[in-house]
Scaffold this active site. Structure first.
Site, PDB file in Angstrom:
ATOM      1  N   MET A  83       0.773  -1.121   0.026  1.00  0.00           N
ATOM      2  CA  MET A  83      -0.100   0.081  -0.029  1.00  0.00           C
ATOM      3  C   MET A  83       0.755   1.026   0.204  1.00  0.00           C
ATOM      4  SD  MET A  83      -3.165   0.985  -0.168  1.00  0.00           S
ATOM      5  CE  MET A  83      -3.062   2.603  -0.708  1.00  0.00           C
ATOM      6  N   LYS A  84       1.877   1.331   0.697  1.00  0.00           N
ATOM      7  CA  LYS A  84       2.825   2.321   0.791  1.00  0.00           C
ATOM      8  C   LYS A  84       3.364   2.826  -0.464  1.00  0.00           C
ATOM      9  CE  LYS A  84       5.797   5.687   2.150  1.00  0.00           C
ATOM     10  NZ  LYS A  84       5.265   6.972   2.528  1.00  0.00           N
ATOM     11  N   LEU A  85       3.636   1.721  -1.509  1.00  0.00           N
ATOM     12  CA  LEU A  85       4.099   2.013  -2.802  1.00  0.00           C
ATOM     13  C   LEU A  85       2.952   2.728  -3.721  1.00  0.00           C
ATOM     14  CD1 LEU A  85       6.430  -1.186  -3.562  1.00  0.00           C
ATOM     15  CD2 LEU A  85       7.153   1.200  -2.903  1.00  0.00           C
TER      16      LEU A  85
END
Length: 312
Positions: free
Chosen positions: A177-179
């Site tokens: 999700m961070k990417l």
């Protein structure tokens, strides 16, 4: 803080722009904190003054802790901290938890989780969003990948430094999700940069451009911090480096490739940052991409501050 949470001993490796503020909040909220010092002694001296304890190796941090947080650049650094000589793995006890707050490659994250689970250690990915300012204030966003029981255990500690916590899924999902989050934000940066260069080329200055976008439907918090470099020459408005942005976009490309999905906009965004990363100094931040994109197109967007032309 409840009694169970207070009994956890916390370790910390990675006292950089984000890590120092996170560690400060952990110790200020009453946790016993052991950290790994670094060449830059300012963060270490600050934490020692707050009652934290310093260790000389990652192994020693692990041996003194129940939950260890890592906040470094990316997967290669995390792997070295865990697996290297004097690394965390040598000091971790069965029942410990390692929490990676870095923006890491999910493939590496899942592999490390399996490796540590084999010795009775849980692995959590809890990458961050926002800036060092929010890290210091304890109001970061965190997207956490962990099994439910492990999330419940680490959440009270994350609460000390995060204002918004999303349990996004199992281990690895936080980094995935961070990417995706960074793809969107860095995509904005690439679009803003190209739009500013084109605007200047056709005779619309950054302040005139901003007068339309700001407070309109295209405005957002990221836009506002991004524009402070071009409009005000504020180097510290958004202290996320171009080098880290480029690294994250290479991780995104790898994730897309592994998933078998075309990622043309991600690759275009990565290429925008690649040129700035290759030609600029190490300590340059994402809003400075606008200056690089403009220069490539024969446009001068170097901002003024206090009557002086700034430099990157």
């Amino acid at each position: 803080m409840n009694t169970t949470a207070a009994s956890e001993k916390i370790g910390f490796v990675g006292l950089g722009l984000m890590g120092h503020g996170i560690a400060k909040n952990i110790v200020d909220k009453g946790y016993f904190l052991t950290f790994l010092g670094r060449k830059n002694r300012k963060p270490a001296e600050d934490l020692l003054g707050r009652g934290a304890h310093e260790a000389s190796t990652s192994r020693d941090v692990a041996a003194a802790s129940d939950i260890v947080f890592i906040c470094v650049t990316g997967s290669r650094e995390v792997e070295a901290i865990i697996r290297g000589p004097g690394g965390l793995k040598e000091g971790l006890k069965k029942g410990s938890v390692v929490v990676d707050c870095s923006t890491s490659d999910p493939v590496s994250t899942v592999a490390l989780a399996a490796e540590l689970n084999a010795i009775g250690v849980d692995y959590v990915d809890a990458p961050l969003s926002r800036t060092p300012k929010e890290a210091w204030e304890g109001t970061l966003d965190a997207m956490v990948g962990a099994p439910d029981a492990v999330f419940a255990r680490v959440k009270p500690v994350i609460d000390t430094w995060a204002g918004r916590i999303v349990h996004i899924g199992d281990t690895g999902d936080g980094h995935r999700m961070k990417l995706l989050n960074n793809f969107i934000s860095l995509g904005y940066a690439a679009i803003y940069s190209e739009a500013l260069a084109l605007a200047e080329k056709v005779g619309i200055s950054p302040p005139r451009f901003d007068s339309v976008i700001r407070n309109g439907r295209m405005d957002c918090g990221f836009y506002q911090t991004f524009m402070r470099w071009t409009l005000e020459g504020d180097r510290d408005a958004h202290k996320f480096t171009i080098a880290n942005a480029f690294k994250d976009l290479t991780y995104l490309e790898s994730m897309a490739g592994a998933a078998g999905i075309a990622n043309p906009l991600g690759n275009a965004t990565k290429n925008s940052f690649a040129g700035a990363h290759a030609t600029g100094p190490a300590e340059q931040f994402v809003p400075m991409l606008a200056t690089h994109i403009a220069k490539v197109n024969g446009v001068d967007l170097m901002p003024m501050k206090d009557g002086k032309k700034q430099t990157i």
